[in-house]
Design an enzyme around this catalytic site. Structure first.
Site, short mmCIF file in Angstrom:
data_model
loop_
_atom_site.label_atom_id
_atom_site.label_comp_id
_atom_site.label_asym_id
_atom_site.label_seq_id
_atom_site.Cartn_x
_atom_site.Cartn_y
_atom_site.Cartn_z
N LYS A 139 45.44 7.56 111.89
CA LYS A 139 46.61 7.18 111.40
C LYS A 139 47.53 8.41 111.52
CE LYS A 139 45.49 4.03 107.70
NZ LYS A 139 45.37 3.67 106.20
N HIS A 142 51.46 10.68 107.83
CA HIS A 142 52.66 9.82 107.13
C HIS A 142 53.47 11.03 106.43
CE1 HIS A 142 54.88 7.32 104.48
NE2 HIS A 142 54.46 6.47 105.25
N HIS A 145 52.02 12.70 103.09
CA HIS A 145 51.53 13.57 103.15
C HIS A 145 52.04 14.99 103.01
CE1 HIS A 145 48.34 10.35 104.83
NE2 HIS A 145 47.74 10.96 104.10
#
Length: 579
Positions: A139, A142, A145
């Protein structure tokens, strides 16, 4: 230095109250600086002396303060002793001595102002393992984070600066049922060609599509469970695909961490502890801690009363492990491998129960070192968006911060000519993000506001950088000025004294930050220092002043610059030389 004055006042209290000097050291605090009038330098509340059993706990606190103040004598260090509201005893030191002692360390080549304070004598130093950032592989990084990354970096920097051996660990989410869904999804919707072109974006798209299909498609759900079971059984084909996803992701993440200026010593992950997770389950079984529910899951009772009112599931009914099973195994493995003195986990507050369960289970398993494990939680960021719309990925946030800052710098009439404006804009943009994040309690949610965080004035990261750049410019401009002994009588103006009084607080701020691991204390200190410096720069010019006055002022500003830079680095901010 603050230690010299604190020790002198402690000795005075010790002689009068017949207690060891060290009892008074942590009770003495540098007084907050007043912008408009000269304030005392140190204060001790009678309430603290009462709590320590040094003064009687009954009676009027204000009368006690006045009686004690009358017993204390002035000397060649303390020129004034008085009382304030609420039973506060205040001490004002001789002004020339304040200037002399506070500027002394800044004449040395390797000054570690504030870090060698005796306040830290009682603080245990050792090996600290900090687990932070910890995104899920496959992923894109984001924006959510960002908080874990910069908070963990701050904690690691702080611990290191105070003499601890720090291990920075990135514990990747690289195992679990979500990879069953991703693996099954990639087999149906994935493309090796798209994976080669834009790997994380393609994996993200595949995961979103698979997740959507799984809502109504039981075949996808079944395929996901089967793929994860294959992973747990180390099926070669499933493991090969998973390994490819992991390598791609780590490579991409390292680019983002480079931009953030955040290093890691260890890249670990849940996958490292598959076998150990099975051993954990067996140990729990052997100790009689494992219970089987009607649904066939295996749980551990973590209730305070031992009545099964609160349980933690450590094994699914199909025999696959969970996040907490692997976390238990990881904690035990880290203790064996690194023999840490403390371990700090940095995650959002939604995982508070998870870590309560984790530490409880470790204690049940007979690991007393679980008491040295700590969870630092944080709230959510609300309203973070870019001009293109809602933010999904951290790179969008970094790009936006850099672009907006570069635009602001180009519009400003005071911007200096620099070799790499883009690099400066990136550093200043990151400063803005960090200070905005660190201004309040970590547990609190906050609303993101681009216009506010990028302001050059006010309590912002941009203002810290601007102040540092101004000070560095002043130092460069006067680099040929010969160093010599400073006459303290040349720095007795209110603006000079205010800066030195504020610097008295630096070791206390570091001490408090180390106790509660909250960066807001340091942010508040540095922004106040920057405001004091800005006022002093307006009223105490170096250029055009007599040589001895100019040298004295330059030493004052150099000292402020040194402390400002030290504090910024602990926060994870790279100070810029020009703005």
């Amino acid at each position: 230095m603050a230690c010299f004055f604190r020790r002198s006042i402690a000795a005075k209290l010790s002689r009068t109250l017949h207690q060891p000097e060290d009892v008074f050291i942590p009770a003495l605090h540098a007084a907050p600086v007043s912008k408009k009038r000269q304030s005392p330098d140190f204060r001790v509340p009678v309430s603290t002396l009462r709590m320590k059993g040094i003064l009687p706990s009954h009676g009027d606190a204000q009368l006690q303060a006045e009686a004690l103040a009358n017993e204390l004598n002035k000397d060649n260090v303390v020129e004034e002793i008085s009382t304030g509201p609420g039973g506060m005893i205040t001490f004002k030191v001789h002004r020339k001595l304040l200037v002399e002692k506070m500027l002394e360390p800044f004449g040395e080549e390797d000054a570690k102002f504030g870090f060698n304070s005796e306040l830290f004598n009682t603080v245990k130093k050792g090996k600290t393992l900090v687990e932070f950032s910890s995104p899920n592989i496959a992923k894109k990084f984001h924006a959510g984070h960002l908080r874990s990354t910069i908070i963990g970096n701050f904690i690691a920097n702080l611990k290191e600066s105070l003499g601890n051996h720090v291990i920075r660990m990135n514990y990747l989410g690289d195992w679990g049922m979500q990879f069953g869904l991703l693996g099954a999804g990639f087999e149906q919707f994935g493309s090796q060609e798209k994976l080669n072109v834009n790997p994380l974006q393609h994996l993200f798209d595949v995961y979103v599509q698979a997740n959507k299909e799984a809502e109504d498609n039981k075949e996808i759900q079944l395929a996901a469970r089967e793929f994860f079971q294959k992973l747990e059984q180390h099926d070669s084909q499933a493991m090969s695909l998973w390994q490819q996803f992991r390598e791609i992701t780590v490579k991409e993440y390292q680019q983002v961490y480079k931009r953030l200026g955040v290093p890691f010593d260890v890249y670990s992950g849940e996958s490292f502890h598959q076998e150990q997770a099975r051993e954990v389950v067996q140990l729990l079984q052997t100790r009689g801690l494992l219970k089987t529910t009607e649904r066939g899951t295996s749980v551990v009772d973590v209730s305070a009363e031992g009545d099964m009112s609160s349980c933690s599931t450590v094994l699914r009914s199909d025999g696959t492990s969970l996040y907490i099973t692997r976390d238990i195994a990881a904690a035990i493995d880290r203790k064996e491998k690194f023999n840490f003195d403390e371990m700090i986990y940095v995650t959002d507050k939604s995982q508070q129960n998870h870590f309560l369960h984790l530490f409880h289970i470790l204690r049940l398993m007979g690991h007393p070192w679980a008491e040295s494990c700590r969870h630092v939680s944080f709230g959510l960021v609300q309203g973070m968006s870019t001009r293109r719309g809602e933010v999904v990925f951290l790179e969008d946030v970094l790009d936006e911060a850099c672009a907006r800052m570069l635009h602001n710098m180009q519009q400003a009439t005071t911007t200096k000519e620099m070799a790499d404006p883009g690099d400066t804009a990136e550093k200043v943009g990151m400063s803005a993000l960090i200070v905005q994040d660190f201004r309040g309690p970590l547990e609190a949610d906050y609303r993101f506001d681009w216009d506010r965080i990028l302001q050059a004035q006010g309590d912002t990261g941009v203002f810290l950088q601007y102040t540092h750049a101004r000070l560095r410019s002043l130092i460069r401009t006067n680099s040929t000025m010969a160093a010599k002994e400073i006459d303290p009588s040349l720095l007795l103006e209110h603006r000079s004294i205010a800066i030195l009084q504020h610097l008295l607080r630096f070791d206390e701020v570091l001490y408090q930050s180390n106790r509660d691991l909250q960066p807001r204390h340091l942010v508040t200190f540095l922004t106040k220092l920057s405001h004091l410096v800005a006022s002093a720069l307006r009223e105490l010019p170096v250029k055009g002043s007599p040589d001895d006055v100019a040298q004295a002022r330059l030493r004052l500003f150099s000292g402020a610059c040194s402390v400002l830079a030290s504090g910024m680095r602990i926060l994870g901010i790279k100070p810029v030389e020009k703005m």
